[in-house]
Design an enzyme around this catalytic site. Structure first.
Site, PDB file in Angstrom:
ATOM      1  N   ALA A   1       4.266   3.790   3.689  1.00 15.50           N
ATOM      2  CA  ALA A   1       5.068   3.172   2.631  1.00 15.50           C
ATOM      3  C   ALA A   1       4.525   3.601   1.286  1.00 15.50           C
ATOM      4  O   ALA A   1       3.393   4.099   1.198  1.00 15.50           O
ATOM      5  CB  ALA A   1       4.999   1.643   2.735  1.00 15.50           C
TER       6      ALA A   1
ATOM      7  N   TYR B   1       9.040  -3.032  -6.378  1.00 12.52           N
ATOM      8  CA  TYR B   1       8.498  -2.706  -5.045  1.00 12.52           C
ATOM      9  C   TYR B   1       9.179  -3.586  -3.987  1.00 12.52           C
ATOM     10  O   TYR B   1       9.626  -3.096  -2.944  1.00 12.52           O
ATOM     11  CB  TYR B   1       6.981  -2.924  -5.061  1.00 12.52           C
TER      12      TYR B   1
ATOM     13  N   GLN C   1      -4.475   1.629   5.446  1.00 10.69           N
ATOM     14  CA  GLN C   1      -5.372   0.564   5.947  1.00 10.69           C
ATOM     15  C   GLN C   1      -4.819  -0.101   7.210  1.00 10.69           C
ATOM     16  O   GLN C   1      -5.572  -0.433   8.120  1.00 10.69           O
ATOM     17  CB  GLN C   1      -5.729  -0.449   4.875  1.00 10.69           C
ATOM     18  N   LEU C   2      -3.518  -0.261   7.310  1.00  7.04           N
ATOM     19  CA  LEU C   2      -2.966  -0.838   8.543  1.00  7.04           C
ATOM     20  C   LEU C   2      -2.913   0.212   9.652  1.00  7.04           C
ATOM     21  O   LEU C   2      -3.268  -0.066  10.809  1.00  7.04           O
ATOM     22  CB  LEU C   2      -1.554  -1.398   8.286  1.00  7.04           C
TER      23      LEU C   2
HETATM   24  N1  LIG Z   1      -1.197  -3.913   1.173  1.00 10.66           N
HETATM   25  C1  LIG Z   1      -0.613  -5.115   1.154  1.00 10.66           C
HETATM   26  O1  LIG Z   1      -1.123  -6.091   0.591  1.00 10.66           O
HETATM   27  C2  LIG Z   1       0.728  -5.300   1.848  1.00 10.66           C
HETATM   28  C3  LIG Z   1       1.341  -6.546   1.792  1.00 10.66           C
HETATM   29  C4  LIG Z   1       2.555  -6.726   2.448  1.00 10.66           C
HETATM   30  C5  LIG Z   1       3.131  -5.668   3.143  1.00 10.66           C
HETATM   31  N2  LIG Z   1       2.510  -4.461   3.173  1.00 10.66           N
HETATM   32  C6  LIG Z   1       3.155  -3.377   3.922  1.00 10.66           C
HETATM   33  O2  LIG Z   1       2.298  -3.037   4.990  1.00 10.66           O
HETATM   34  C7  LIG Z   1       2.463  -1.652   5.323  1.00 10.66           C
HETATM   35  C8  LIG Z   1       1.106  -0.980   5.389  1.00 10.66           C
HETATM   36  O3  LIG Z   1       0.490  -1.085   4.112  1.00 10.66           O
HETATM   37  P1  LIG Z   1      -0.965  -0.496   3.821  1.00 10.66           P
HETATM   38  O4  LIG Z   1      -1.610  -1.429   2.864  1.00 10.66           O
HETATM   39  O5  LIG Z   1      -1.639  -0.128   5.094  1.00 10.66           O
HETATM   40  O6  LIG Z   1      -0.568   0.838   3.012  1.00 10.66           O
HETATM   41  P2  LIG Z   1      -1.477   2.062   2.596  1.00 10.66           P
HETATM   42  O7  LIG Z   1      -2.914   1.826   2.902  1.00 10.66           O
HETATM   43  O8  LIG Z   1      -1.080   2.403   1.191  1.00 10.66           O
HETATM   44  O9  LIG Z   1      -0.962   3.219   3.570  1.00 10.66           O
HETATM   45  C9  LIG Z   1       0.304   3.770   3.462  1.00 10.66           C
HETATM   46  C10 LIG Z   1       0.293   5.109   4.160  1.00 10.66           C
HETATM   47  O10 LIG Z   1       1.607   5.669   4.021  1.00 10.66           O
HETATM   48  C11 LIG Z   1       1.452   7.044   3.728  1.00 10.66           C
HETATM   49  N3  LIG Z   1       2.648   7.548   3.060  1.00 10.66           N
HETATM   50  C12 LIG Z   1       3.054   7.355   1.779  1.00 10.66           C
HETATM   51  N4  LIG Z   1       4.223   8.014   1.558  1.00 10.66           N
HETATM   52  C13 LIG Z   1       4.561   8.624   2.732  1.00 10.66           C
HETATM   53  C14 LIG Z   1       5.634   9.457   3.144  1.00 10.66           C
HETATM   54  N5  LIG Z   1       6.618   9.804   2.306  1.00 10.66           N
HETATM   55  N6  LIG Z   1       5.639   9.921   4.407  1.00 10.66           N
HETATM   56  C15 LIG Z   1       4.643   9.594   5.265  1.00 10.66           C
HETATM   57  N7  LIG Z   1       3.611   8.806   4.949  1.00 10.66           N
HETATM   58  C16 LIG Z   1       3.563   8.335   3.684  1.00 10.66           C
HETATM   59  C17 LIG Z   1       0.233   7.106   2.836  1.00 10.66           C
HETATM   60  O11 LIG Z   1      -0.264   8.409   2.787  1.00 10.66           O
HETATM   61  P3  LIG Z   1      -1.018   8.907   1.454  1.00 10.66           P
HETATM   62  O12 LIG Z   1      -2.243   8.070   1.339  1.00 10.66           O
HETATM   63  O13 LIG Z   1      -1.276  10.341   1.749  1.00 10.66           O
HETATM   64  O14 LIG Z   1      -0.062   8.673   0.322  1.00 10.66           O
HETATM   65  C18 LIG Z   1      -0.701   6.129   3.582  1.00 10.66           C
HETATM   66  O15 LIG Z   1      -1.384   6.766   4.624  1.00 10.66           O
HETATM   67  C19 LIG Z   1       3.416  -1.089   4.280  1.00 10.66           C
HETATM   68  O16 LIG Z   1       4.713  -1.075   4.796  1.00 10.66           O
HETATM   69  C20 LIG Z   1       3.343  -2.090   3.142  1.00 10.66           C
HETATM   70  O17 LIG Z   1       4.530  -2.107   2.375  1.00 10.66           O
HETATM   71  C21 LIG Z   1       1.322  -4.255   2.546  1.00 10.66           C
END
Ligand SMILES: NC(=O)c1ccc[n+]([C@@H]2O[C@H](COP(=O)([O-])OP(=O)(O)OC[C@H]3O[C@@H](n4cnc5c(N)ncnc54)[C@H](OP(=O)(O)O)[C@@H]3O)[C@@H](O)[C@H]2O)c1
Length: 291
Positions: free
Chosen positions: A64, A129, A14-15
């Site tokens: 992540a 986490y 999503q980011l």
């Molecule tokens: N979501 C929240 O509320 C939140 C809050 C605070 C911080 N964050 C941080 O913000 C960042 C972005 O989060 P998001 O919500 O956009 O996450 P997301 O939608 O879950 O996207 C994560 C991406 O990482 C990919 N991924 C997972 N394992 C991987 C690997 N080993 N190698 C390469 N790519 C990999 C996933 O691919 P697949 O889909 O194919 O697995 C997905 O495209 C993360 O660092 C997260 O920890 C998120």
């Protein structure tokens, strides 16, 4: 001036998708996105081969392991992606002199505070986490100086799975909803975080000087999950009744912080950012979802 190359890992998240959209408007930047199928961030061989091939000036890591509750049972996998992944990226960015922007979380803090957390407040992760993300931060900081880490919280966008999309769906399916009112924080629209990342990237490629290290970014304003849910339903004109409930009525495998407000003065001052209020950004995201 020749164009600079920016590589986004986790571009389908999503980011990642919002960062790609934001950077596309920069004339002097060539944006490339990559995901797990082309570069697993825990594989030294794959990361080195991609950086060798693309030679990016900047790598923005949006990848992540983000399944907070599952992390309590999939410890090995969560640790691998969130600790080893950032370590490998830092090692390889150092090898190719690539500026690294990495994303972390408010869950590195205990959530027992009473004032917004500043960047160098002591960390004490609230769940596994959070522990893995804290170890990821530490791996980068010990390995590579030309990096920044942005901690964010309560992230949502038009893409992927998130609280806003779940509430919009439930708002149409149900007559009543119970939502936690004793956990407070600040929602973050991924489009606004992406704009901040674009500002930082643009300043880096323009050769401007700024401090490396950790920064906090969320939208402005503070609310509970109940306030957030209520505003989502009101903005979408859903008639569902939203009821406040205590955390004890909604047990989850991973503990959540009660207070997770991040102090954003450092990022605002350093990069001259004006951050929108969460209510304004929520309306923008819901408009996009309804288009
Ligand atoms: N979501 C929240 O509320 C939140 C809050 C605070 C911080 N964050 C941080 O913000 C960042 C972005 O989060 P998001 O919500 O956009 O996450 P997301 O939608 O879950 O996207 C994560 C991406 O990482 C990919 N991924 C997972 N394992 C991987 C690997 N080993 N190698 C390469 N790519 C990999 C996933 O691919 P697949 O889909 O194919 O697995 C997905 O495209 C993360 O660092 C997260 O920890 C998120």
């Amino acid at each position: 001036m020749p164009k600079k190359t920016v590589l986004i890992s986790g571009v389908n998240g999503q980011l990642g998708q919002k960062v790609k959209q934001a950077l596309k408007s920069c004339d002097n930047i060539n944006v490339l996105g990559i995901d797990m199928d082309q570069m697993d961030i825990v594989s030294r061989r794959q990361v080195e081969a991609k950086l060798q091939e693309i030679q990016p000036d900047v790598l923005i890591n949006c990848s992540a392991y983000t399944a907070v509750d599952n992390a309590e049972n999939e410890k090995e996998m969560a640790l691998k992606v969130n600790q080893k992944g950032p370590l490998v990226l830092a090692e390889k960015c150092k090898m190719f002199n690539t500026f690294l922007i990495h994303i972390s979380t408010d869950y590195v803090f205990s959530g027992e505070g009473f004032r917004p957390y500043i960047e160098n407040d002591p960390i004490r992760p609230v769940n596994f986490y959070g522990e893995t993300k804290a170890l990821g931060e530490e791996s980068i900081q010990k390995t590579y100086e030309n990096a920044i880490i942005i901690r964010t919280a309560w992230l949502y966008s038009e893409f992927g799975k998130n609280f806003v999309k779940t509430m919009l769906r439930l708002g149409k399916e149900r007559k009543q909803l119970g939502v936690i009112d004793d956990q407070v924080g600040s929602p973050t629209y991924a489009g606004d975080l992406a704009d901040a990342i674009k500002t930082i990237t643009s300043q880096y490629v323009a050769g401007e000087d700024f401090s490396r290290g950790i920064y906090h970014f969320t939208n402005e304003g503070v609310c509970s999950w109940f306030d957030f849910a209520l505003k989502i339903q009101q903005t979408a004109n859903n008639r569902v009744k939203v009821n406040p409930i205590p955390t004890s009525d909604y047990p989850t495998p991973a503990k959540r912080p009660y207070y997770s407000v991040l102090d954003k003065r450092k990022i605002k001052n350093q990069f001259h950012l004006a951050i929108p209020h969460w209510e304004d950004s929520l309306a923008k995201c819901i408009d996009l979802l309804e288009e």
